[in-house]
Design a protein around this motif. Sequence first.
Motif, PDB file in Angstrom:
ATOM      1  N   SER A 119       0.858  -1.187   0.000  1.00  0.00           N
ATOM      2  CA  SER A 119       0.000   0.000   0.000  1.00  0.00           C
ATOM      3  C   SER A 119       0.899   1.243   0.000  1.00  0.00           C
ATOM      4  O   SER A 119       2.128   1.126  -0.039  1.00  0.00           O
ATOM      5  CB  SER A 119      -0.930  -0.029   1.218  1.00  0.00           C
ATOM      6  OG  SER A 119      -0.196   0.254   2.384  1.00  0.00           O
ATOM      7  N   GLY A 120       0.296   2.411   0.058  1.00  0.00           N
ATOM      8  CA  GLY A 120       1.052   3.655  -0.057  1.00  0.00           C
ATOM      9  C   GLY A 120       2.184   3.797   0.954  1.00  0.00           C
ATOM     10  O   GLY A 120       3.248   4.338   0.638  1.00  0.00           O
ATOM     11  N   THR A 121       1.965   3.293   2.150  1.00  0.00           N
ATOM     12  CA  THR A 121       2.996   3.392   3.190  1.00  0.00           C
ATOM     13  C   THR A 121       4.264   2.662   2.757  1.00  0.00           C
ATOM     14  O   THR A 121       5.378   3.065   3.112  1.00  0.00           O
ATOM     15  CB  THR A 121       2.458   2.845   4.523  1.00  0.00           C
ATOM     16  OG1 THR A 121       1.221   3.500   4.797  1.00  0.00           O
ATOM     17  CG2 THR A 121       3.418   3.075   5.676  1.00  0.00           C
ATOM     18  N   MET A 160       6.201   4.965   0.749  1.00  0.00           N
ATOM     19  CA  MET A 160       6.833   5.956   1.642  1.00  0.00           C
ATOM     20  C   MET A 160       8.059   5.343   2.324  1.00  0.00           C
ATOM     21  O   MET A 160       9.111   5.963   2.411  1.00  0.00           O
ATOM     22  CB  MET A 160       5.818   6.432   2.696  1.00  0.00           C
ATOM     23  CG  MET A 160       4.667   7.236   2.100  1.00  0.00           C
ATOM     24  SD  MET A 160       3.340   7.529   3.300  1.00  0.00           S
ATOM     25  CE  MET A 160       4.058   8.795   4.347  1.00  0.00           C
ATOM     26  N   PHE A 214      -0.961  12.051   8.177  1.00  0.00           N
ATOM     27  CA  PHE A 214      -0.135  11.360   7.182  1.00  0.00           C
ATOM     28  C   PHE A 214       1.236  12.013   7.049  1.00  0.00           C
ATOM     29  O   PHE A 214       2.219  11.338   6.762  1.00  0.00           O
ATOM     30  CB  PHE A 214      -0.883  11.215   5.858  1.00  0.00           C
ATOM     31  CG  PHE A 214      -2.013  10.244   6.009  1.00  0.00           C
ATOM     32  CD1 PHE A 214      -1.763   8.890   6.080  1.00  0.00           C
ATOM     33  CD2 PHE A 214      -3.313  10.687   6.187  1.00  0.00           C
ATOM     34  CE1 PHE A 214      -2.789   7.985   6.307  1.00  0.00           C
ATOM     35  CE2 PHE A 214      -4.346   9.799   6.410  1.00  0.00           C
ATOM     36  CZ  PHE A 214      -4.094   8.435   6.471  1.00  0.00           C
ATOM     37  N   ARG A 266       3.369  10.486   9.515  1.00  0.00           N
ATOM     38  CA  ARG A 266       3.889   9.150   9.164  1.00  0.00           C
ATOM     39  C   ARG A 266       5.328   9.238   8.673  1.00  0.00           C
ATOM     40  O   ARG A 266       6.138   8.357   8.931  1.00  0.00           O
ATOM     41  CB  ARG A 266       2.983   8.502   8.112  1.00  0.00           C
ATOM     42  CG  ARG A 266       3.338   7.055   7.868  1.00  0.00           C
ATOM     43  CD  ARG A 266       2.217   6.280   7.258  1.00  0.00           C
ATOM     44  NE  ARG A 266       1.043   6.257   8.123  1.00  0.00           N
ATOM     45  CZ  ARG A 266      -0.110   5.673   7.801  1.00  0.00           C
ATOM     46  NH1 ARG A 266      -0.232   5.055   6.641  1.00  0.00           N
ATOM     47  NH2 ARG A 266      -1.127   5.701   8.629  1.00  0.00           N
ATOM     48  N   THR A 314       3.663  16.203   2.251  1.00  0.00           N
ATOM     49  CA  THR A 314       2.429  15.590   1.750  1.00  0.00           C
ATOM     50  C   THR A 314       1.739  16.565   0.812  1.00  0.00           C
ATOM     51  O   THR A 314       1.600  17.743   1.160  1.00  0.00           O
ATOM     52  CB  THR A 314       1.475  15.330   2.949  1.00  0.00           C
ATOM     53  OG1 THR A 314       2.249  14.866   4.049  1.00  0.00           O
ATOM     54  CG2 THR A 314       0.396  14.319   2.601  1.00  0.00           C
ATOM     55  N   THR A 373      -1.592  16.081  -0.464  1.00  0.00           N
ATOM     56  CA  THR A 373      -2.973  16.157   0.012  1.00  0.00           C
ATOM     57  C   THR A 373      -3.050  15.431   1.340  1.00  0.00           C
ATOM     58  O   THR A 373      -2.810  14.220   1.390  1.00  0.00           O
ATOM     59  CB  THR A 373      -3.907  15.463  -1.001  1.00  0.00           C
ATOM     60  OG1 THR A 373      -3.761  16.137  -2.249  1.00  0.00           O
ATOM     61  CG2 THR A 373      -5.342  15.494  -0.548  1.00  0.00           C
ATOM     62  N   THR A 395      -4.916  13.748   3.989  1.00  0.00           N
ATOM     63  CA  THR A 395      -6.246  13.131   4.070  1.00  0.00           C
ATOM     64  C   THR A 395      -6.897  13.279   5.445  1.00  0.00           C
ATOM     65  O   THR A 395      -8.110  13.152   5.559  1.00  0.00           O
ATOM     66  CB  THR A 395      -6.127  11.643   3.711  1.00  0.00           C
ATOM     67  OG1 THR A 395      -5.053  11.488   2.791  1.00  0.00           O
ATOM     68  CG2 THR A 395      -7.390  11.139   3.055  1.00  0.00           C
ATOM     69  N   ASP A 429       4.566  12.780  -0.630  1.00  0.00           N
ATOM     70  CA  ASP A 429       3.524  11.759  -0.534  1.00  0.00           C
ATOM     71  C   ASP A 429       2.318  12.295  -1.310  1.00  0.00           C
ATOM     72  O   ASP A 429       1.650  13.224  -0.859  1.00  0.00           O
ATOM     73  CB  ASP A 429       3.190  11.542   0.949  1.00  0.00           C
ATOM     74  CG  ASP A 429       1.842  10.870   1.171  1.00  0.00           C
ATOM     75  OD1 ASP A 429       1.206  10.433   0.194  1.00  0.00           O
ATOM     76  OD2 ASP A 429       1.418  10.779   2.335  1.00  0.00           O
ATOM     77  N   VAL A 465      -0.076  10.142  -2.302  1.00  0.00           N
ATOM     78  CA  VAL A 465      -0.955   8.960  -2.275  1.00  0.00           C
ATOM     79  C   VAL A 465      -2.418   9.373  -2.464  1.00  0.00           C
ATOM     80  O   VAL A 465      -3.143   8.775  -3.270  1.00  0.00           O
ATOM     81  CB  VAL A 465      -0.759   8.176  -0.947  1.00  0.00           C
ATOM     82  CG1 VAL A 465      -1.844   7.132  -0.758  1.00  0.00           C
ATOM     83  CG2 VAL A 465       0.621   7.518  -0.919  1.00  0.00           C
ATOM     84  N   ALA A 466      -2.845  10.405  -1.755  1.00  0.00           N
ATOM     85  CA  ALA A 466      -4.257  10.788  -1.834  1.00  0.00           C
ATOM     86  C   ALA A 466      -4.533  11.807  -2.928  1.00  0.00           C
ATOM     87  O   ALA A 466      -5.651  11.907  -3.418  1.00  0.00           O
ATOM     88  CB  ALA A 466      -4.713  11.356  -0.489  1.00  0.00           C
ATOM     89  N   GLN A 522      -5.278   3.050  -4.764  1.00  0.00           N
ATOM     90  CA  GLN A 522      -6.657   2.969  -4.261  1.00  0.00           C
ATOM     91  C   GLN A 522      -7.383   4.290  -4.019  1.00  0.00           C
ATOM     92  O   GLN A 522      -8.422   4.295  -3.370  1.00  0.00           O
ATOM     93  CB  GLN A 522      -6.658   2.162  -2.958  1.00  0.00           C
ATOM     94  CG  GLN A 522      -6.209   2.905  -1.704  1.00  0.00           C
ATOM     95  CD  GLN A 522      -4.716   2.914  -1.461  1.00  0.00           C
ATOM     96  OE1 GLN A 522      -3.948   2.712  -2.383  1.00  0.00           O
ATOM     97  NE2 GLN A 522      -4.293   3.165  -0.247  1.00  0.00           N
ATOM     98  N   LYS A 523      -6.849   5.386  -4.541  1.00  0.00           N
ATOM     99  CA  LYS A 523      -7.512   6.669  -4.241  1.00  0.00           C
ATOM    100  C   LYS A 523      -8.060   7.263  -5.537  1.00  0.00           C
ATOM    101  O   LYS A 523      -9.039   6.753  -6.054  1.00  0.00           O
ATOM    102  CB  LYS A 523      -6.545   7.573  -3.521  1.00  0.00           C
ATOM    103  CG  LYS A 523      -5.983   6.875  -2.276  1.00  0.00           C
ATOM    104  CD  LYS A 523      -6.118   7.664  -1.054  1.00  0.00           C
ATOM    105  CE  LYS A 523      -5.574   6.900   0.129  1.00  0.00           C
ATOM    106  NZ  LYS A 523      -6.000   7.458   1.375  1.00  0.00           N
TER     107      LYS A 523
HETATM  108  N1  PMP Z   1      -0.601   9.242   2.676  1.00  0.00           N
HETATM  109  C1  PMP Z   1      -1.836   9.710   2.557  1.00  0.00           C
HETATM  110  C2  PMP Z   1      -2.019  11.160   2.278  1.00  0.00           C
HETATM  111  C3  PMP Z   1      -2.923   8.849   2.697  1.00  0.00           C
HETATM  112  O1  PMP Z   1      -4.162   9.313   2.578  1.00  0.00           O
HETATM  113  C4  PMP Z   1      -2.698   7.481   2.952  1.00  0.00           C
HETATM  114  C5  PMP Z   1      -3.845   6.509   3.081  1.00  0.00           C
HETATM  115  N2  PMP Z   1      -4.941   6.941   3.732  1.00  0.00           N
HETATM  116  C6  PMP Z   1      -1.390   7.058   3.084  1.00  0.00           C
HETATM  117  C7  PMP Z   1      -0.355   7.952   2.925  1.00  0.00           C
HETATM  118  C8  PMP Z   1      -1.057   5.648   3.421  1.00  0.00           C
HETATM  119  O2  PMP Z   1      -1.405   4.814   2.442  1.00  0.00           O
HETATM  120  P1  PMP Z   1      -1.766   3.291   2.712  1.00  0.00           P
HETATM  121  O3  PMP Z   1      -2.900   3.257   3.679  1.00  0.00           O
HETATM  122  O4  PMP Z   1      -2.131   2.890   1.312  1.00  0.00           O
HETATM  123  O5  PMP Z   1      -0.563   2.625   3.214  1.00  0.00           O
END
Ligand code: PMP
Length: 366
Positions: A62-64, A67, A89, A92, A136, A138, A140, A165, A167-168, A190-191
């Motif tokens: 996934s996105g993490t 990262m 995020f 993170r 980041t 966006t 979320t 990042d 991802v969103a 997935q976004k």
């Molecule tokens: N960064 C942002 C801005 C996110 O919205 C998300 C997921 N909600 C992530 C990172 C992490 O992605 P994932 O849950 O796919 O690992």
Amino acid sequence: MPKKYTLFTPGPTEVPDYIYQVMSEPLVYHREQAFAELFDSVGERIKKLLKTKNPVYFLTASGTGAMESAVSNLVSYRERVVIAACGKFGQRWNELCIRYGAYIDDLSVPYGKSVPPEELERRLRTDDAARYVFTTLTETSTGALQDMKAFGEICRRNNRILIVDAVAGLGADKLKMDEWNIDVVCGASQKALFCPPGLSFIAVNERAWEIMQKTRSPRYYFDLKLYKQFAEKGQTPWTPAISLFFALDCALERILKTGVEKVWEKHRLLAESLRAKLSKLGLEFMPEKPSNALTVIKMPEGINGTQIVEIAKTKKKILFANGQAEMRGKIVRIGHMGAFSRSDINRAFSVFKDAYTQVKKKRKVR
Ligand code: PMP
């Protein structure tokens, strides 16, 4: 199995039937030419979306994961990093960099705000040691958008590596990797790309790549050197999420057929129309500078957002997202990135309005 809920969450988002259909196609073997063709197609298409000529590496994560690959391939033990965070995020990046032994220079702002570019510039001028800026596009958790164009200019001028990042935001909010001088971009399936979760990617420019050759942090699954070697053959080092490659190829084909700029504009118009309706109910929004990917509504005094989310879910089978951690009940987040149309947004609004009116009436009775 009957469909349970419509997802107006800020990811994962609704996956159209035509995406599920391509995902049900028989697998191709990932060491065969057929996969190499698919790999090249997705790679070329994602570059067009990112507006870059840089290589993009695909991860089964996934996105993490994307990262973490940025951190583990760039940051060595005891290096200094700046983290320009405006929500959960962004934090993170903080957690990841700490795990890899970095010293953190935390440039975070309160929820709802975006990091002012001039703050970043000031920080970089006084902090000689930090080579990287993690941030980041966006956020979320709050719906805030950050100014990547300005961040890119500032980082290049001050000779720093900028890692974003997206991802969103990618596909919903404007992002031009090369023109805006962004060194590394992370994204996921997935976004706004309306695919199921499980495939993420990282685009890396030459400046960042040079540093990655010398990074001392341990890494195995996410060692991008291996990804580069295998990409030359149209492959990934480990077994890829093959069905998600089918999905992403199809989603990107649609996005590019419409045109990236038009897709950004569609997101802007949907966000605007939803917010105009919500404003008429007297509601206010959390971010000062809102993203087009999601709308984050502040709950007025005495209104618990959790009840609104619950009513929409049980009565209308629509999922909105609650606030996270200390924001729980205080905000409601409506995701509108991806394959949504105006009629979807109207439906989300009308369900929100009914639930909100119901909760508000109960408050008055008490
Ligand atoms: N960064 C942002 C801005 C996110 O919205 C998300 C997921 N909600 C992530 C990172 C992490 O992605 P994932 O849950 O796919 O690992």
